[in-house]
Design a protein around this motif. Structure first.
Motif, PDB file in Angstrom:
ATOM      1  N   LYS A  53       0.455  -1.383   0.035  1.00  0.00           N
ATOM      2  CA  LYS A  53       0.026   0.222   0.261  1.00  0.00           C
ATOM      3  C   LYS A  53       0.839   1.437   0.120  1.00  0.00           C
ATOM      4  N   LEU A  54       0.295   2.349  -0.992  1.00  0.00           N
ATOM      5  CA  LEU A  54       1.574   3.532  -1.192  1.00  0.00           C
ATOM      6  C   LEU A  54       0.255   4.561   0.364  1.00  0.00           C
ATOM      7  N   GLN A  55       1.334   4.783   1.540  1.00  0.00           N
ATOM      8  CA  GLN A  55       1.153   5.717   2.121  1.00  0.00           C
ATOM      9  C   GLN A  55       0.913   7.257   1.696  1.00  0.00           C
ATOM     10  N   GLY A  56       0.692   8.450   2.398  1.00  0.00           N
ATOM     11  CA  GLY A  56       0.704   9.505   1.515  1.00  0.00           C
ATOM     12  C   GLY A  56       0.323  10.425   0.556  1.00  0.00           C
ATOM     13  N   GLY A  57      -0.634   9.260  -0.285  1.00  0.00           N
ATOM     14  CA  GLY A  57      -1.206   9.719  -1.274  1.00  0.00           C
ATOM     15  C   GLY A  57      -1.570  11.571  -1.549  1.00  0.00           C
ATOM     16  N   PRO A  58      -1.925  12.298  -2.135  1.00  0.00           N
ATOM     17  CA  PRO A  58      -2.626  13.351  -3.067  1.00  0.00           C
ATOM     18  C   PRO A  58      -1.264  14.146  -2.175  1.00  0.00           C
ATOM     19  N   PHE A  59      -0.987  13.799  -0.751  1.00  0.00           N
ATOM     20  CA  PHE A  59       0.004  14.724   0.058  1.00  0.00           C
ATOM     21  C   PHE A  59       1.553  14.916  -0.647  1.00  0.00           C
ATOM     22  N   SER A  60       2.133  12.965  -0.809  1.00  0.00           N
ATOM     23  CA  SER A  60       3.348  13.156  -1.368  1.00  0.00           C
ATOM     24  C   SER A  60       3.242  14.475  -3.125  1.00  0.00           C
ATOM     25  N   ALA A  61       2.015  13.886  -4.003  1.00  0.00           N
ATOM     26  CA  ALA A  61       2.066  14.964  -4.654  1.00  0.00           C
ATOM     27  C   ALA A  61       2.800  16.277  -4.485  1.00  0.00           C
ATOM     28  N   ILE A  62       1.813  17.196  -3.667  1.00  0.00           N
ATOM     29  CA  ILE A  62       1.876  18.619  -3.484  1.00  0.00           C
ATOM     30  C   ILE A  62       3.747  18.030  -2.954  1.00  0.00           C
ATOM     31  N   TYR A  63       4.078  17.450  -2.547  1.00  0.00           N
ATOM     32  CA  TYR A  63       5.446  17.904  -1.521  1.00  0.00           C
ATOM     33  C   TYR A  63       6.738  18.062  -2.599  1.00  0.00           C
ATOM     34  N   ALA A  64       5.794  17.235  -3.601  1.00  0.00           N
ATOM     35  CA  ALA A  64       7.418  17.708  -4.873  1.00  0.00           C
ATOM     36  C   ALA A  64       7.433  18.525  -5.196  1.00  0.00           C
ATOM     37  N   ASP A  65       6.475  19.275  -4.696  1.00  0.00           N
ATOM     38  CA  ASP A  65       6.678  21.557  -5.271  1.00  0.00           C
ATOM     39  C   ASP A  65       7.518  21.316  -4.235  1.00  0.00           C
ATOM     40  N   ILE A  66       8.903  21.698  -5.394  1.00  0.00           N
ATOM     41  CA  ILE A  66       9.981  22.426  -4.581  1.00  0.00           C
ATOM     42  C   ILE A  66       9.926  23.309  -4.583  1.00  0.00           C
ATOM     43  N   ILE A  67       9.416  24.082  -4.646  1.00  0.00           N
ATOM     44  CA  ILE A  67       9.124  25.987  -4.198  1.00  0.00           C
ATOM     45  C   ILE A  67       8.314  26.595  -3.098  1.00  0.00           C
ATOM     46  N   LYS A  68       7.289  25.069  -3.038  1.00  0.00           N
ATOM     47  CA  LYS A  68       6.238  25.301  -1.704  1.00  0.00           C
ATOM     48  C   LYS A  68       7.297  24.528  -0.969  1.00  0.00           C
ATOM     49  N   TYR A  69       8.205  23.623  -0.791  1.00  0.00           N
ATOM     50  CA  TYR A  69       8.909  22.528   0.408  1.00  0.00           C
ATOM     51  C   TYR A  69      10.271  22.700  -0.085  1.00  0.00           C
ATOM     52  N   PRO A  70      11.033  23.577  -0.319  1.00  0.00           N
ATOM     53  CA  PRO A  70      12.239  23.325  -0.466  1.00  0.00           C
ATOM     54  C   PRO A  70      12.774  22.188   0.568  1.00  0.00           C
ATOM     55  N   GLN A  71      12.483  22.763   1.985  1.00  0.00           N
ATOM     56  CA  GLN A  71      13.133  21.333   2.705  1.00  0.00           C
ATOM     57  C   GLN A  71      13.181  19.917   1.933  1.00  0.00           C
ATOM     58  N   PHE A  72      12.483  19.344   1.328  1.00  0.00           N
ATOM     59  CA  PHE A  72      12.331  17.718   1.020  1.00  0.00           C
ATOM     60  C   PHE A  72      13.951  18.023  -0.253  1.00  0.00           C
ATOM     61  N   ILE A  73      13.864  18.992  -0.495  1.00  0.00           N
ATOM     62  CA  ILE A  73      15.870  18.788  -1.474  1.00  0.00           C
ATOM     63  C   ILE A  73      16.693  20.190  -1.523  1.00  0.00           C
TER      64      ILE A  73
END
Length: 436
Positions: free
Chosen positions: A218-238
């Motif tokens: 099962k894939l957990q996170g769903g649509p949140f995983s998709a919006i976290y790919a926004d590296i401008i809104k969430y630069p802390q991921f990269i």
């Protein structure tokens, strides 16, 4: 005994996208319910076709179609196919078609008829001399300038984005699970301390765990995983304050997007870095220095460390590690403001069971496209109405029995392989006594 594989969120926040994986042994999938959205359904017209390269005649995946003077849009699938639903009140408008590295095209909707529309796009040839000369002195400075323009990517007010989300699970080449949803994203402006919220509007799933043997993924996170790919809104991921200096940046051949000159910047970890980090390409507007697309991967050569980013608990007899983690995010320009428009995540894992001769390979894919948006009207959803960041979408979804399930909503057309898989899964489940 139940085994669990889960991304360690605390560790991964500094390195990548917040994607979660659960692995259970023989855990049944729970059925959910769909939630009605609009009581008043407008009459609409469907436009169905394919976007194609004018020379090679190859289909173009991830091309964007937008109805001008509206916020209505969709994305082509990996076969280049699209299905665009347009309210009849907008049939006098035109559609704008764009694709990375190709010339844009605008076509009146009134000139499109039938369900077999073929739209040809021509590749854009960009000369180095056409790029603006006022660029930052080096690629690293250009990327820094793009990341510093965070305010240009967010609306000044809370915005409700309607989006279509899909996730699939495959065992090697065999489709085993598909979940889809229409969601509302309550997007917060960059100067707000409030977190983005997601409300589930409609959802459906089809899953045949017999294809996964004794292992259910099962894939957990769903649509949140998709919006976290926004590296401008969430630069802390990269590109956070701790990791930015650990990357090398260099210019690649420039291109054109939406008839605008675009810098292409390659990035990769410094040679002495052994931790899993990202590498890929950033597409930055030459005039405004705004990031308009990013295509990148996580380096998973260090198997042990890469596995630690995703695996929290597992059965003792199992070894699991990622073999691929690929990401894409595209931004869309509307009223001189860039906003998140589309993201795609592809994860592949190898599972080795002690005592078994052969291993198993699982591919988990998710994508989300914003199909409409509007300003929020002080009607934030309650906590009970919103999804948790750790949601498992397939647990919230119902079956595939209703062919008219989506109604007026724009969705990403399913690939031919997915259509075939769903048909086979449903036939198999019907023999076993009905859909789960």
């Amino acid at each position: 005994m139940k085994g669990l594989i889960k991304l360690n969120r605390t560790e991964f926040l500094s390195l990548g996208i917040s994607v979660f994986l659960f692995v259970f042994i023989s855990v049944p999938l729970a059925a959910g319910t769909s939630v009605p959205f609009r009581e008043t359904i407008q009459e609409f017209t469907e436009f169905k076709g394919t976007i194609i390269d004018s020379k090679t005649k190859e289909p173009l995946a991830f091309a964007t179609l937008n109805v001008l003077e509206t916020n209505i849009s969709t994305i082509t699938n990996s076969d280049g196919a699209f299905l665009l639903k347009v309210p009849n009140s907008y049939l006098s408008n035109s559609i704008h078609i764009s694709f990375l590295g190709y010339q844009t095209k605008t076509i009146p909707l009134s000139s499109l008829n039938g369900e077999d529309i073929h739209i040809l796009l021509e590749e854009s040839v960009m000369q180095l001399s056409e790029i603006k000369i006022n660029a930052p002195k080096d690629a690293k400075s250009l990327v820094k300038a793009a990341l510093d323009k965070k305010g240009a990517y967010n609306f000044t007010e809370e915005t409700i984005m309607t989006a279509f989300y899909r996730e699939t699970i495959k065992k090697r080449r065999r489709d085993a699970s598909l979940s889809e949803a229409i969601v509302e994203i309550y997007r917060q402006p960059s100067n707000s301390s409030k977190a983005d919220k997601i409300k589930l509007i409609k959802a459906r799933k089809s899953t045949d765990y017999s294809r996964l043997d004794t292992l259910a993924v099962k894939l957990q996170g769903g649509p949140f995983s998709a919006i976290y790919a926004d590296i401008i809104k969430y630069p802390q991921f990269i590109f956070n304050d701790n990791t930015f200096s650990e990357y090398e940046f260099s210019f690649d051949k420039p291109t054109e997007i939406n008839n605008r000159s675009v810098y292409v910047v390659k990035f990769k970890p410094r040679p002495n870095i052994t931790e899993p980090m990202h590498y890929g390409k950033l597409y930055i507007d030459a005039e405004t220095f705004s990031l308009i697309s990013a295509i990148y991967n996580l380096n998973v050569e260090n198997r042990e460390r890469a596995a630690e980013l995703f695996v929290k608990k597992k059965p003792n007899r199992v070894t699991v590690y990622p073999t691929e983690a690929a990401y894409r995010v595209d931004y869309r320009l509307k009223d001189n403001t860039w906003h998140y428009g589309y993201s795609n995540i592809q994860l592949t894992f190898k599972v080795n069971w002690k005592g078994r001769l052969f291993n198993s390979v699982y591919t988990l894919s998710s994508e989300m496209a914003v199909t409409d948006w509007a300003k929020a009207l002080d009607d934030d959803p309650t906590r009970r109405e919103t999804l948790r960041p750790t949601v498992i979408l397939s647990d919230e979804a119902s079956g595939f029995s209703d062919p008219l399930f989506w109604g007026e909503y724009n969705i990403i057309e399913p690939e031919k392989s997915i259509e075939s898989a769903i048909e086979k899964i449903n036939k198999h489940l019907e023999k076993r006594g009905g859909l789960e």
